[in-house]
Design a protein around this motif. Structure first.
Motif, PDB file in Angstrom:
ATOM      1  N   ALA A   1      -9.777  -1.684   6.103  1.00 48.72           N
ATOM      2  CA  ALA A   1      -9.943  -0.689   7.162  1.00 48.72           C
ATOM      3  C   ALA A   1      -8.621  -0.353   7.828  1.00 48.72           C
ATOM      4  CB  ALA A   1     -10.938  -1.199   8.198  1.00 48.72           C
ATOM      5  N   SER A   2      -7.671  -1.284   7.772  1.00 47.48           N
ATOM      6  CA  SER A   2      -6.377  -1.065   8.415  1.00 47.48           C
ATOM      7  C   SER A   2      -5.351  -2.028   7.835  1.00 47.48           C
ATOM      8  CB  SER A   2      -6.493  -1.297   9.923  1.00 47.48           C
ATOM      9  OG  SER A   2      -6.753  -2.669  10.184  1.00 47.48           O
ATOM     10  N   PRO A   3      -4.054  -1.746   8.018  1.00 44.22           N
ATOM     11  CA  PRO A   3      -3.019  -2.689   7.583  1.00 44.22           C
ATOM     12  C   PRO A   3      -3.186  -4.054   8.245  1.00 44.22           C
ATOM     13  CG  PRO A   3      -2.035  -0.545   7.974  1.00 44.22           C
ATOM     14  CD  PRO A   3      -3.455  -0.463   8.479  1.00 44.22           C
ATOM     15  N   ALA A   4      -3.659  -4.085   9.488  1.00 45.52           N
ATOM     16  CA  ALA A   4      -3.868  -5.357  10.184  1.00 45.52           C
ATOM     17  C   ALA A   4      -4.915  -6.202   9.457  1.00 45.52           C
ATOM     18  CB  ALA A   4      -4.304  -5.107  11.628  1.00 45.52           C
ATOM     19  N   GLU A   5      -5.960  -5.548   8.967  1.00 47.70           N
ATOM     20  CA  GLU A   5      -6.992  -6.265   8.223  1.00 47.70           C
ATOM     21  C   GLU A   5      -6.428  -6.801   6.909  1.00 47.70           C
ATOM     22  OE1 GLU A   5     -10.708  -4.662   5.850  1.00 47.70           O
ATOM     23  OE2 GLU A   5     -11.236  -4.820   7.989  1.00 47.70           O
ATOM     24  N   ALA A   6      -5.584  -6.020   6.253  1.00 46.88           N
ATOM     25  CA  ALA A   6      -4.956  -6.452   5.002  1.00 46.88           C
ATOM     26  C   ALA A   6      -4.058  -7.662   5.248  1.00 46.88           C
ATOM     27  CB  ALA A   6      -4.147  -5.304   4.403  1.00 46.88           C
TER      28      ALA A   6
ATOM     29  N   TYR B   1       0.845  -1.194   0.000  1.00 47.09           N
ATOM     30  CA  TYR B   1       0.000   0.000   0.000  1.00 47.09           C
ATOM     31  C   TYR B   1       0.878   1.241   0.000  1.00 47.09           C
ATOM     32  CZ  TYR B   1       0.666   0.158   5.162  1.00 47.09           C
ATOM     33  OH  TYR B   1       1.183   0.205   6.446  1.00 47.09           O
ATOM     34  N   ASP B   2       0.350   2.284  -0.647  1.00 52.72           N
ATOM     35  CA  ASP B   2       1.042   3.566  -0.759  1.00 52.72           C
ATOM     36  C   ASP B   2       0.310   4.620   0.056  1.00 52.72           C
ATOM     37  OD1 ASP B   2       2.952   2.557  -2.458  1.00 52.72           O
ATOM     38  OD2 ASP B   2       2.015   3.320  -4.292  1.00 52.72           O
ATOM     39  N   GLU B   3       1.075   5.507   0.642  1.00 54.57           N
ATOM     40  CA  GLU B   3       0.515   6.669   1.336  1.00 54.57           C
ATOM     41  C   GLU B   3       1.077   7.908   0.657  1.00 54.57           C
ATOM     42  OE1 GLU B   3      -0.032   5.701   5.895  1.00 54.57           O
ATOM     43  OE2 GLU B   3       1.871   4.844   5.181  1.00 54.57           O
ATOM     44  N   TYR B   4       0.179   8.794   0.258  1.00 51.98           N
ATOM     45  CA  TYR B   4       0.579   9.969  -0.502  1.00 51.98           C
ATOM     46  C   TYR B   4       0.638  11.201   0.391  1.00 51.98           C
ATOM     47  CZ  TYR B   4      -0.821   6.879  -4.315  1.00 51.98           C
ATOM     48  OH  TYR B   4      -0.943   5.800  -5.166  1.00 51.98           O
ATOM     49  N   PRO B   5       1.643  12.038   0.198  1.00 50.49           N
ATOM     50  CA  PRO B   5       1.768  13.262   1.001  1.00 50.49           C
ATOM     51  C   PRO B   5       0.533  14.149   0.867  1.00 50.49           C
ATOM     52  CG  PRO B   5       3.781  12.836  -0.220  1.00 50.49           C
ATOM     53  CD  PRO B   5       2.755  11.892  -0.764  1.00 50.49           C
ATOM     54  N   GLY B   6      -0.055  14.510   1.993  1.00 55.73           N
ATOM     55  CA  GLY B   6      -1.209  15.415   1.978  1.00 55.73           C
ATOM     56  C   GLY B   6      -2.515  14.789   1.559  1.00 55.73           C
ATOM     57  N   ALA B   7      -2.524  13.499   1.197  1.00 51.41           N
ATOM     58  CA  ALA B   7      -3.760  12.864   0.736  1.00 51.41           C
ATOM     59  C   ALA B   7      -4.622  12.447   1.921  1.00 51.41           C
ATOM     60  CB  ALA B   7      -3.434  11.652  -0.118  1.00 51.41           C
ATOM     61  N   THR B   8      -5.918  12.421   1.709  1.00 51.05           N
ATOM     62  CA  THR B   8      -6.855  11.973   2.732  1.00 51.05           C
ATOM     63  C   THR B   8      -7.572  10.709   2.253  1.00 51.05           C
ATOM     64  OG1 THR B   8      -8.614  13.356   1.805  1.00 51.05           O
ATOM     65  CG2 THR B   8      -7.239  14.325   3.552  1.00 51.05           C
ATOM     66  N   GLY B   9      -8.230  10.021   3.148  1.00 55.31           N
ATOM     67  CA  GLY B   9      -8.989   8.834   2.737  1.00 55.31           C
ATOM     68  C   GLY B   9      -8.267   7.521   2.979  1.00 55.31           C
ATOM     69  N   GLY B  10      -7.070   7.567   3.555  1.00 55.17           N
ATOM     70  CA  GLY B  10      -6.373   6.323   3.862  1.00 55.17           C
ATOM     71  C   GLY B  10      -5.432   5.876   2.766  1.00 55.17           C
TER      72      GLY B  10
END
Length: 248
Positions: free
Chosen positions: A221-226, A164-173
């Motif tokens: 819903a979370s990395p744990a769920e993934a 999974y990727d997390e983008y700078p300033g992005a919302t929504g997870g």
């Protein structure tokens, strides 16, 4: 689409029955001397005799039954280049893929893979033209493995991956994805969203699992769920399918 959370023996027992009889003498039957014959000495049973008897009368224990592997099928794109293996109950629907002109359209295909209930699980493009864009991202790799059947035009290896990727300033997870990419995209130092497009002699290959309706909607819903999903049969089936991709 919404997240898709799909190798006896009876023992014969020989029992000997010993019947013992006893004769009772009548004290008034005779006054003649009784002649007796010494009894023959009893046979001595050795440990070797016991072991031999056991081996002759005891059947071997039943062997454990080997689980039967699930039935599989191989799908090959119409142009004969890309193929993959999937569970026999799944279906693959093929339609024309993206192309720049009518001539290129003849060799561009899209495959939609669904389970037995008709639920879409994954999509693949073969022979399409390349496009798209990438941006900065912080990548967390949950699982990855070499995809030996596909090598890109530059001679570089490819890999299956779940991340999974997390983008700078992005919302929504975070944005979760499960696909096959150039191997360099699954390095711990990766800092770009990159692309699942792999350039091959017949065009571009792109193969991915459909995890959510849209990139903006987190599939879990979370990395744990993934991570928990990684322990399911469906995850194993999808991973095996992507790892089976082969270019000829």
């Amino acid at each position: 689409m919404k997240k898709r959370t799909t190798r006896l023996l009876g023992t014969a027992t020989l029992t000997g029955i010993l019947l013992t009889t006893a004769a009772c003498a009548d004290p008034q039957a005779s006054t003649q001397p009784i002649s007796t014959t010494p009894a023959a000495p009893a046979a001595t049973i050795t440990a070797a005799d016991s072991a031999r008897a056991a081996s002759e009368t005891t059947s071997p224990a039943p062997a454990p039954e080997t689980p039967r592997a699930a039935a599989l099928q191989t799908f090959t794109f119409p142009d004969g280049h890309i193929s993959f293996i999937h569970p026999a109950g799944w279906t693959v629907k093929v339609k024309p893929g993206p192309a720049l002109n009518a001539e290129a359209q003849k060799n561009s295909f899209e495959a939609i893979i669904s389970d037995a209930s008709g639920t879409g699980l994954a999509r693949m493009y073969s022979g399409m033209y390349g496009d798209g864009a990438a941006g900065p991202a912080s990548r967390t790799i949950l699982d990855h493995a070499p995809a030996p059947g596909v090598t890109n035009m530059a001679g570089e290896a490819t890999e299956f991956g779940f991340a999974y990727d997390e983008y700078p300033g992005a919302t929504g997870g975070p944005y979760y994805f499960m696909d096959v990419r150039n191997a360099r995209e699954f390095l711990a130092t990766t800092d770009s969203s990159g692309s699942s497009q792999i350039r091959l002699p017949n065009g571009v290959l792109s193969a991915w699992v459909v995890l959510s309706d849209a990139p903006s909607t987190p599939a879990f819903a979370s990395p744990a769920e993934a991570k928990a999903w990684m322990g399911t049969e469906r995850y194993a089936q999808l991973k095996a399918m992507l790892l089976s991709l082969h270019y000829a």
